[in-house]
Write a protein that holds these residues in place. Structure first.
Motif, mmCIF file in Angstrom:
data_model
loop_
_atom_site.group_PDB
_atom_site.id
_atom_site.type_symbol
_atom_site.label_atom_id
_atom_site.label_comp_id
_atom_site.label_asym_id
_atom_site.label_seq_id
_atom_site.Cartn_x
_atom_site.Cartn_y
_atom_site.Cartn_z
ATOM 1 N N GLY A 5 -3.425 6.105 2.165
ATOM 2 C CA GLY A 5 -3.613 7.027 0.863
ATOM 3 C C GLY A 5 -3.302 8.729 1.553
ATOM 4 O O GLY A 5 -3.526 9.716 0.861
ATOM 5 N N ALA A 6 -2.284 8.919 2.466
ATOM 6 C CA ALA A 6 -1.564 10.327 2.640
ATOM 7 C C ALA A 6 -0.103 9.806 1.668
ATOM 8 O O ALA A 6 0.500 9.066 1.452
ATOM 9 C CB ALA A 6 -1.189 10.410 4.052
ATOM 10 N N MET A 7 0.216 11.327 2.716
ATOM 11 C CA MET A 7 2.148 11.201 1.235
ATOM 12 C C MET A 7 2.822 10.754 1.870
ATOM 13 O O MET A 7 3.957 9.861 1.608
ATOM 14 C CB MET A 7 1.647 13.054 0.645
ATOM 15 C CG MET A 7 3.378 13.333 0.027
ATOM 16 S SD MET A 7 3.358 14.581 0.056
ATOM 17 C CE MET A 7 2.840 15.115 -2.196
ATOM 18 N N PHE B 42 -5.971 1.973 -1.824
ATOM 19 C CA PHE B 42 -7.296 2.532 -1.677
ATOM 20 C C PHE B 42 -7.923 3.104 -2.774
ATOM 21 O O PHE B 42 -9.155 3.304 -2.926
ATOM 22 C CB PHE B 42 -6.962 4.367 -0.587
ATOM 23 C CG PHE B 42 -6.358 4.404 -1.386
ATOM 24 C CD1 PHE B 42 -6.861 5.911 -2.540
ATOM 25 C CD2 PHE B 42 -4.846 4.971 -1.259
ATOM 26 C CE1 PHE B 42 -5.927 6.693 -3.282
ATOM 27 C CE2 PHE B 42 -4.312 5.567 -1.829
ATOM 28 C CZ PHE B 42 -4.640 6.786 -3.085
ATOM 29 N N THR C 223 0.010 7.319 5.902
ATOM 30 C CA THR C 223 0.559 6.823 4.418
ATOM 31 C C THR C 223 0.264 5.952 4.274
ATOM 32 O O THR C 223 -0.028 5.840 2.977
ATOM 33 C CB THR C 223 2.217 6.702 4.880
ATOM 34 O OG1 THR C 223 2.386 7.727 5.828
ATOM 35 C CG2 THR C 223 2.717 6.894 4.321
ATOM 36 N N LYS C 224 0.137 4.613 4.615
ATOM 37 C CA LYS C 224 -0.508 3.214 3.652
ATOM 38 C C LYS C 224 -2.048 3.300 3.556
ATOM 39 O O LYS C 224 -2.422 2.560 2.185
ATOM 40 C CB LYS C 224 -0.443 2.060 4.572
ATOM 41 C CG LYS C 224 0.923 1.921 4.482
ATOM 42 C CD LYS C 224 1.507 0.580 5.942
ATOM 43 C CE LYS C 224 2.757 0.470 5.990
ATOM 44 N NZ LYS C 224 3.757 -0.170 5.693
ATOM 45 N N ASP D 236 0.928 -0.901 0.048
ATOM 46 C CA ASP D 236 -0.003 0.243 -0.611
ATOM 47 C C ASP D 236 0.866 1.254 0.347
ATOM 48 O O ASP D 236 0.081 2.586 0.064
ATOM 49 C CB ASP D 236 -1.117 0.361 1.435
ATOM 50 C CG ASP D 236 -0.567 -0.904 2.413
ATOM 51 O OD1 ASP D 236 0.928 -1.363 2.549
ATOM 52 O OD2 ASP D 236 -1.405 -1.616 3.109
ATOM 53 N N ASN D 237 1.591 0.934 0.256
ATOM 54 C CA ASN D 237 3.416 2.494 0.388
ATOM 55 C C ASN D 237 3.338 2.342 -1.308
ATOM 56 O O ASN D 237 3.908 3.065 -1.889
ATOM 57 C CB ASN D 237 4.372 2.304 0.552
ATOM 58 C CG ASN D 237 4.231 1.791 2.599
ATOM 59 O OD1 ASN D 237 3.296 2.646 2.820
ATOM 60 N ND2 ASN D 237 5.010 0.712 3.062
ATOM 61 N N ALA D 238 3.043 1.881 -2.396
ATOM 62 C CA ALA D 238 3.403 2.004 -3.609
ATOM 63 C C ALA D 238 2.203 2.776 -3.989
ATOM 64 O O ALA D 238 2.443 3.090 -5.375
ATOM 65 C CB ALA D 238 3.760 0.560 -4.584
ATOM 66 N N ALA D 239 1.027 2.674 -3.569
ATOM 67 C CA ALA D 239 -0.117 3.568 -4.076
ATOM 68 C C ALA D 239 0.528 5.435 -3.912
ATOM 69 O O ALA D 239 1.334 5.609 -3.331
ATOM 70 C CB ALA D 239 -1.043 3.524 -2.918
ATOM 71 N N GLY D 240 -0.343 6.470 -4.567
ATOM 72 C CA GLY D 240 -0.015 7.911 -4.483
ATOM 73 C C GLY D 240 -0.644 8.074 -3.339
ATOM 74 O O GLY D 240 -1.615 7.762 -2.234
ATOM 75 N N VAL D 241 -1.313 9.537 -3.626
ATOM 76 C CA VAL D 241 -1.679 9.896 -2.692
ATOM 77 C C VAL D 241 -3.441 10.247 -3.346
ATOM 78 O O VAL D 241 -4.342 10.696 -4.236
ATOM 79 C CB VAL D 241 -1.578 11.253 -2.442
ATOM 80 C CG1 VAL D 241 -2.274 12.310 -1.113
ATOM 81 C CG2 VAL D 241 0.026 11.613 -1.521
#
Lengths: 361, 361, 361, 361
Positions: free
Chosen positions: A206-208, A335, A203-204, A6-11
């Motif tokens: 949806g935050a930056m 997300f 962060t994981k 989920d760290n690979a996602a953006g914001v």
């Protein structure tokens, strides 16, 4: 089809918008800004308690600084033997506590059991100067195995910990994902169940890059501001942490995001349930799936563009553990994981397993 | 009229745009993303050297981690006695070095002199086990006093340091502001002048929260990845550091931003030059001005909405030092400080000093 | 009848004499004295190797400083899960390494097995920044369970460790006792079997407070003098450490002392072997016996003046483990334990077990 | 004629006897023995207060552990800029405090003045998170310059420190020498003058290696046992620390020893007073003399077998400071320095200075 983390996602767009909006004009530095104040007020509201909360930019910082505030250097910090703080932070808790000892407790599915905790605590004698002194219990909710403690389980473990004079920390890097799965209130899953300090991850989800450390008893937070500053974790333009957290909480965005991620994983789990050659190490609860698959299937998935990490764990029941020729995959939804991506993944699985080659066991 | 700090400013629009753009789609976590790779390539290009560079989100982290990589715990780190690492980081260098000793060197205008450095070094005996071992020299460019070392000064100090077996670190929180003032190349102001490792700041100059630590000799960076991870400074969504730094460097944006900030301060300095009741502690060089003014003027400015910090320094020549009834103001301009703001400030000064009350000395 | 610990014994007369003799006249301070030089020369001779050796006053200091010299803060140090460094030093290795992580390896009888070591090492990935980096293996010879590694066992474990890039440390608090049991040379039991650094104990074996840290490869000792000084372990009147160690080694005194202590324990073990109600957790090898006895017998012994500690261990085979109603006693003999004391102890055991009460099982 | 250090002396006979006597029979380990209890009782008696006292084997350990118990890692510890803890312990206070910052205060003759302390304290803002937090004042009695604070001076500095929320530590490595010079009670020179924790030295004054850390308010000692154990400073055969300290205090031996050492230095000072070519940097007060002599005289002394260290200090008044061609000698007398040794030294001085060569200035 990036299921690596989920760290690979953006914001999340709303958070991105909030960052852009927050940039206008001057603001007080080092966290004395109105965005941060608003985020803290929202946290109090969400958790139904006047707490001491602090924003930092990484989960490792949140965990390690929280433990540093809760325990002296000669402490033992009890956690699951595969906890993130023990296995994945390169010794950050050791650094920020000044050299405490992390003591791993075994447990299926990444969860500590009351018996396991009691047995482990029993090896330490408070006041006996030669042994590390029991300092804190750290629970991960959700766990590294994607499993979830029930409210009763948290309460039972906290009670044992408090009875032995430990502080209770919760690593909530995926707090939101666990919360929507349990369908309870944030307060119920934290301080009402005995948690003293929470690493509240965003962060994981949806935050930056933003996590809150929340001390439900503000007295326990006395040293935190110094630990954070000294750790280089007091951001000069602190407003951008405040803006992220406020947007994350506003209107329950965080719950919506977590629900979406969990649903994507559930869709994946359901899709895999019908495939004979695939089994899950642990039942799906949140946005992570741990699937044991034939190696050729793993290769086929990668060849088709699916990305994921291979896993390794001692917390799998012997009956479910990977065997020769099998790969142990961690599949994480975020997300913004689309149904289409999941379905594409499932289609590859289906096609491979239906083929003469893949169908062989 | 917020002149409290360049940290009070928002983010430069181009950097904000880059953050928004970077958010689209999946990316590798923990700094293995293409944004970070591009930022590192740009840094190599800008500094004309294949270096080992790492991104973190605060200047304190950059400085303390750099020193941790350069020196063992039993080191002495030499810096100006009012250096940021000594006075303003709550012991972060002590934490990340494992307990090194910061040794302040006196010097007018926040600058270490060759004689001062030699005299101080002379008190330490390499190999004598009882004394902290000379480990590193840390120079701030620009300094805490807003002054700037010339290239020759940096080279002379670096030569003394290297001759004594020290590594040379540069705290470049305002590297860009110093660079455009000296009108030289980044390489000239760093490794060509003897700097081994640079904290290359972007936050104060328009980024959201991003600094690079650059080791010009990559061998000296061997421990950095572990120190950074262990310090909680390896951001999971590392792409957002990479995107900031790349946008900061792209097309020389960083130089444009620094020039604007410096020009605003120069405008301020020129405006104050004609006011009899006001003097500068040190000549304006970058985006900071240190003005000594009658207390009633300071109060008048605040009453009209001007914001600034009062200062305190031992690095002011005795003749210029604040006297009874005077306030010592630090006025910092940022990349987005407008001429109008400066002029409004100057107008208040002018009006106050022309008044019967303000004109009295 | 004090069998609590070999630390409860006094000082061997020859060592006491040497201390008295060393006190006459002036001597260089901080270990630059002739007594220390002579001790170092004797260590080189005894170990058949020009090593770098250092004297300190406690075993905890020896172990923790040795590990500090061998491994960086982000290391994992592998040891038996009940090793003294892990369970009994209140985090000293964590302090002196700057926060390394001790990783316990399970193993019957206090001994690590090659499989156990390999399995544990397999959980750590060198170069993967999130995990503690494999740094050192620490073996205890003899172990906390009074067992002894064979030369082949040490060599096999060292080979695995070196193959994985670890340094090998040996905690030799009872090195002498193990050595005379194995009847080999000090070199064979240390560097010839792959040990890089040895904590060579003398205190438990008749010294007042003296241990040597021996680096068989002097290059690995570079940081040791600073670590020791900084740890407050460089004694000002260092001659008294030198005098102890020299007297300890002179004429093989250390071997004589260890033989006597081992023999006393052997006498005890033989005496207990014939008692049906008593069994040993592990076979006697050195000067420690771990006896499992009926609780009433333990009480009777204490009533008659015998002193000992109760023990607790996970390293006992399930078949031998203490059951309800049994006490687990550690009985330690020292260089000065008399046959009479042992016999008195055995007589109490015999009388109790022969009685109607004690004979019941 | 060894005047290098009081650490170069052996052990006072009565203390040596006590060590020998203490060796007989078994005793509890790790400081739970009767010798240690007796030493603690004697300390309470001598200091007229029920204190918490702990024995360790070095002065560096005593100082650093005391500071570790008194202050958190983010503290500033104020001391004279040439204090032993700052210049001569290789960063031990930094290690045991977890990275506190030692802040040197200038002052003639090695003494901090109230103005100097206030000025330095004024640079630190309690509660301001970026600055190290004022934690402790450490005074050396006697100082590194062999000077002595009066009771009023100690009280004045302690009052300033307490007023600013600092704990007060006294480095009493030469406490006894200062005490007999001031001719006051131990209580007067410590807690009655505001000292919270004392490093009470015995080693330099005739012990083998023994110092007490005394917390006059036992509440401040809560973490000390763990810090000490973790530091490797809890001796297993603790009775030998207890025996030393008890013998040291018994019948006022410590005062007798200190008087003798001071008298030898006084004899030396008087002898040098009549020599035109020699002057003292500071008046003789205790067992140390700091003499500035022509280099040829220093060479002549060494040629005749006198041993001493050359010194270096910024705490000499400009008028007295060594000039070109002069050597700055530290001459230290011990409890066993004989009048004959002093006289022999003086005779060499006399002969040299009376000669045609030596008489020239």
């Amino acid at each position: 089809m990036n299921f690596t983390s989920d760290n690979a996602a953006g914001v999340a767009p709303a958070i991105l918008d909030a960052l852009v909006a927050a940039s206008a004009g001057a603001a007080a530095a080092y966290g004395a800004d109105t965005f941060t104040l608003r985020a803290q007020a929202l946290l109090d509201e969400v958790f139904e308690r006047k707490a001491a909360s602090f924003l930092v930019s990484t989960g490792t910082a949140a965990n390690a600084l929280a433990l540093g505030a809760l325990t002296p250097p000669w402490s033992a910090v009890f956690c699951h033997e595969e906890a993130h703080i023990h296995d994945d932070e390169c010794g950050a808790p050791e650094l920020f506590t000044g050299g405490a000892k992390l003591v791993g407790v075994a447990g299926d599915g990444g969860k500590i059991t009351p018996d396991g905790l009691r047995e482990t605590l029993g090896r330490f004698s408070r006041g006996l100067v030669k042994t590390a002194q029991p300092g804190a219990l750290s629970l991960s909710q959700a766990t590294e195995a994607g499993t979830v403690y029930s409210l009763d389980e948290i309460a039972a473990l906290s009670a044992i910990a408090h009875g032995a004079g430990l502080a209770v920390h919760m690593d909530g890097a995926r707090f939101a994902n666990a919360l929507v799965e349990l369908d309870c209130s944030p307060a119920q899953m934290s301080w009402k169940a005995g948690v003293d300090a929470l690493s509240f991850g965003a962060t994981k989800n949806g935050a930056m890059g933003c996590e809150a450390v929340i001390f439900f008893n503000p007295n326990q937070a006395a040293s935190f501001p110094f630990l954070r500053k000294r750790g280089g974790h007091t951001l000069s333009k602190g407003r951008f942490l405040g803006a992220q957290m406020a947007a994350y909480l506003d209107g329950g965005l965080w719950l919506t995001l977590a629900q979406r991620a969990n649903e994507a994983a559930r869709r994946m789990a359901h899709g895999l349930a019908g495939v004979e050659q695939v089994r899950l190490a642990w039942p799906q609860r949140i946005n992570e799936i741990f699937a044991i698959v034939p190696r050729p299937l793993a290769a086929a998935l990668q060849a088709e563009g699916a990305q994921f990490h291979e896993w390794r764990s001692r917390a799998v029941a012997a009956s479910a553990a990977p065997r020769e020729g099998e790969a142990f995959l961690r599949l994480v939804c975020a997300f913004d994981t689309s149904d289409a991506e999941v379905d594409r993944f499932l289609a590859i699985v289906g096609a491979h397993c239906a083929s003469p080659e893949g169908g062989r066991r």
